[in-house]
Design a protein around this motif. Structure first.
Motif, PDB file in Angstrom:
ATOM      1  N   THR A  32       0.825  -1.222   0.000  1.00 47.54           N
ATOM      2  CA  THR A  32       0.000   0.000   0.000  1.00 47.54           C
ATOM      3  C   THR A  32       0.854   1.265   0.000  1.00 47.54           C
ATOM      4  OG1 THR A  32      -0.206   0.086   2.421  1.00 47.54           O
ATOM      5  CG2 THR A  32      -1.887  -1.162   1.212  1.00 47.54           C
ATOM      6  N   GLY A  33       2.128   1.139   0.440  1.00 49.06           N
ATOM      7  CA  GLY A  33       3.012   2.311   0.391  1.00 49.06           C
ATOM      8  C   GLY A  33       3.148   2.816  -1.042  1.00 49.06           C
ATOM      9  N   TYR A  36       0.452   5.320  -1.886  1.00 48.18           N
ATOM     10  CA  TYR A  36       0.731   6.668  -1.354  1.00 48.18           C
ATOM     11  C   TYR A  36       1.839   7.338  -2.146  1.00 48.18           C
ATOM     12  CZ  TYR A  36      -2.445   5.821   2.443  1.00 48.18           C
ATOM     13  OH  TYR A  36      -3.588   5.583   3.159  1.00 48.18           O
ATOM     14  N   ARG A  37       2.843   6.546  -2.536  1.00 44.94           N
ATOM     15  CA  ARG A  37       3.923   7.091  -3.351  1.00 44.94           C
ATOM     16  C   ARG A  37       3.391   7.610  -4.687  1.00 44.94           C
ATOM     17  NH1 ARG A  37       9.288   5.411  -2.094  1.00 44.94           N
ATOM     18  NH2 ARG A  37       9.303   4.425  -0.049  1.00 44.94           N
ATOM     19  N   ALA A  97       5.529  10.817  -0.273  1.00 39.51           N
ATOM     20  CA  ALA A  97       4.509   9.849   0.167  1.00 39.51           C
ATOM     21  C   ALA A  97       4.192  10.062   1.640  1.00 39.51           C
ATOM     22  CB  ALA A  97       5.011   8.425  -0.064  1.00 39.51           C
ATOM     23  N   SER A  98       5.239  10.263   2.424  1.00 39.95           N
ATOM     24  CA  SER A  98       5.039  10.479   3.850  1.00 39.95           C
ATOM     25  C   SER A  98       4.206  11.745   4.068  1.00 39.95           C
ATOM     26  CB  SER A  98       6.407  10.593   4.529  1.00 39.95           C
ATOM     27  OG  SER A  98       6.267  10.763   5.908  1.00 39.95           O
ATOM     28  N   SER A 101       0.556  11.296   2.864  1.00 38.79           N
ATOM     29  CA  SER A 101      -0.168  10.290   3.652  1.00 38.79           C
ATOM     30  C   SER A 101      -0.730  10.876   4.946  1.00 38.79           C
ATOM     31  CB  SER A 101       0.725   9.086   3.958  1.00 38.79           C
ATOM     32  OG  SER A 101       1.737   9.443   4.865  1.00 38.79           O
ATOM     33  N   ARG A 107      -5.998   9.821   2.371  1.00 34.96           N
ATOM     34  CA  ARG A 107      -6.260   8.524   3.026  1.00 34.96           C
ATOM     35  C   ARG A 107      -7.640   7.993   2.639  1.00 34.96           C
ATOM     36  NH1 ARG A 107      -1.808   7.553   5.857  1.00 34.96           N
ATOM     37  NH2 ARG A 107      -2.581   5.446   6.100  1.00 34.96           N
ATOM     38  N   GLY A 127       1.577  -1.982   5.195  1.00 32.33           N
ATOM     39  CA  GLY A 127       1.413  -0.527   5.252  1.00 32.33           C
ATOM     40  C   GLY A 127       1.704   0.003   6.632  1.00 32.33           C
ATOM     41  N   ARG A 128       0.932   0.988   7.051  1.00 31.23           N
ATOM     42  CA  ARG A 128       1.125   1.587   8.377  1.00 31.23           C
ATOM     43  C   ARG A 128      -0.125   1.452   9.242  1.00 31.23           C
ATOM     44  NH1 ARG A 128       4.815   2.065   5.487  1.00 31.23           N
ATOM     45  NH2 ARG A 128       6.597   3.460   5.582  1.00 31.23           N
ATOM     46  N   ASP A 129      -1.292   1.376   8.582  1.00 31.18           N
ATOM     47  CA  ASP A 129      -2.564   1.382   9.317  1.00 31.18           C
ATOM     48  C   ASP A 129      -3.475   0.254   8.847  1.00 31.18           C
ATOM     49  OD1 ASP A 129      -2.985   2.316   6.746  1.00 31.18           O
ATOM     50  OD2 ASP A 129      -4.592   3.682   7.339  1.00 31.18           O
ATOM     51  N   ARG A 178      10.809  10.307   8.811  1.00 31.15           N
ATOM     52  CA  ARG A 178       9.580   9.636   8.381  1.00 31.15           C
ATOM     53  C   ARG A 178       8.907   8.914   9.551  1.00 31.15           C
ATOM     54  NH1 ARG A 178       8.736   6.166   3.595  1.00 31.15           N
ATOM     55  NH2 ARG A 178      10.862   5.407   3.580  1.00 31.15           N
ATOM     56  N   ASP A 182       5.193   9.758  10.379  1.00 39.92           N
ATOM     57  CA  ASP A 182       4.203   8.679  10.272  1.00 39.92           C
ATOM     58  C   ASP A 182       3.530   8.373  11.609  1.00 39.92           C
ATOM     59  OD1 ASP A 182       4.967   8.578   7.643  1.00 39.92           O
ATOM     60  OD2 ASP A 182       6.084   6.707   7.794  1.00 39.92           O
ATOM     61  N   ARG A 185       1.235  11.906  12.956  1.00 41.51           N
ATOM     62  CA  ARG A 185       0.134  12.548  12.237  1.00 41.51           C
ATOM     63  C   ARG A 185      -1.184  12.243  12.944  1.00 41.51           C
ATOM     64  NH1 ARG A 185       1.071   8.368   7.553  1.00 41.51           N
ATOM     65  NH2 ARG A 185      -0.134   6.647   8.385  1.00 41.51           N
TER      66      ARG A 185
HETATM   67  O1   DC Z   1       6.077   1.667   2.778  1.00 42.61           O
HETATM   68  P1   DC Z   1       6.583   2.870   2.006  1.00 42.61           P
HETATM   69  O2   DC Z   1       7.918   3.375   2.476  1.00 42.61           O
HETATM   70  O3   DC Z   1       6.557   2.680   0.530  1.00 42.61           O
HETATM   71  O4   DC Z   1       5.504   4.031   2.352  1.00 42.61           O
HETATM   72  C1   DC Z   1       5.644   5.348   1.884  1.00 42.61           C
HETATM   73  C2   DC Z   1       4.920   6.313   2.827  1.00 42.61           C
HETATM   74  O5   DC Z   1       3.507   6.116   2.739  1.00 42.61           O
HETATM   75  C3   DC Z   1       5.271   6.170   4.308  1.00 42.61           C
HETATM   76  O6   DC Z   1       6.068   7.253   4.745  1.00 42.61           O
HETATM   77  C4   DC Z   1       3.970   6.201   5.047  1.00 42.61           C
HETATM   78  C5   DC Z   1       2.901   6.168   4.009  1.00 42.61           C
HETATM   79  N1   DC Z   1       1.993   5.036   4.159  1.00 42.61           N
HETATM   80  C6   DC Z   1       0.885   5.203   4.959  1.00 42.61           C
HETATM   81  O7   DC Z   1       0.718   6.258   5.565  1.00 42.61           O
HETATM   82  N2   DC Z   1      -0.030   4.201   5.074  1.00 42.61           N
HETATM   83  C7   DC Z   1       0.151   3.038   4.443  1.00 42.61           C
HETATM   84  N3   DC Z   1      -0.760   2.085   4.572  1.00 42.61           N
HETATM   85  C8   DC Z   1       1.301   2.836   3.641  1.00 42.61           C
HETATM   86  C9   DC Z   1       2.206   3.858   3.522  1.00 42.61           C
END
Ligand code: DC
Length: 226
Positions: A32-33, A36-37, A97-98, A101, A107, A127-129, A178, A182, A185
């Protein structure tokens, strides 16, 4: 159907580990990153002022983000049909991306795409969430992490191998910045879900990390895995 959520900070090896585990288990790997990228890339290309909510929404109304898989099973991402898979892999796009996001409109824009994907097939989504927001009912949740120094070392090596000229200190600063963005936020910050298994790979080789992830998934969802 099985849904596996893998979250964690940047450079923890999520994508490499999740991809390998997905292959072993016969699941689709969703990065999923990359989505966002792709949005970050679109905003950078348009020179969008990210502080201007209307301008951001304007761009979002004009773009379409999609993804598919090539013969090797690698995920490719498209911006309005254009393959941007390589263009999004630069330190600048990591930072973009950061930044994007952290925007709620972004989102929301990507939420359905992620949820619909997991509804249609068995996935390992990283991903992150994912475990906290996107797939709160995932069958398995793993929070994958490693120390900032180890993560920066791995990412630095990766970038140098790709021919990019960056110093370790630059990469470490990026990682720390980052991490801060991340996890601080307001919307969907990077956070371990209460029911996620914590896996710290600092002292692990890549092989050992993959083995552990596969073991956790098999243990948590034994009947849904081939
Ligand atoms: O995993 P990555 O490094 O490719 O992610 C790039 C940016 O996207 C990272 O700084 C945080 C954001 N991101 C996010 O907020 N939620 C996700 N599910 C995936 C990535």
């Amino acid at each position: 159907m099985v849904a596996v959520a893998i979250d964690g900070p940047s450079g923890a090896g999520k994508s490499t580990i999740a991809k390998a585990a997905a292959k072993q288990l016969g699941l689709i790997y969703v990065d999923t990153g990359a989505l966002y990228r792709t949005v970050g890339y679109a905003m950078a290309r348009e020179g969008t002022n990210l502080d201007d909510e209307d301008a951001v929404k304007q761009v979002l109304s004009r773009i379409r983000v999609t993804f598919s898989y090539d013969e090797q099973g690698s995920q490719r991402v498209y911006l309005n049909g254009e393959d941007v898979s390589e263009k999004i892999r630069t330190p600048e796009m990591s930072m973009m991306a950061s930044r994007v996001s952290a925007l709620s409109s972004v989102r929301v824009f990507l939420l359905d795409l992620q949820r619909d994907t997991a509804k249609r097939q068995s996935v390992i989504m990283d991903g992150r969430d994912i475990g906290t927001v996107v797939l709160p009912d995932a069958d398995v949740k793993i929070f994958l992490t490693a120390s900032p120094q180890i993560r920066a070392k791995r990412r630095h090596q990766e970038l140098v191998e790709k021919g990019q000229q960056v110093t370790f200190e630059e990469v470490l600063n990026d990682v720390l910045q980052r991490d801060y963005n991340d996890s601080h936020r307001e919307i969907a910050p990077l956070k371990q879900a209460d029911d996620a298994v914590l896996l710290d790979t600092s002292g692990y080789t890549l092989e050992k990390s993959i083995e552990e992830v596969v073991r956790i998934i098999k243990e948590a969802a034994p009947c849904s895995i081939k």
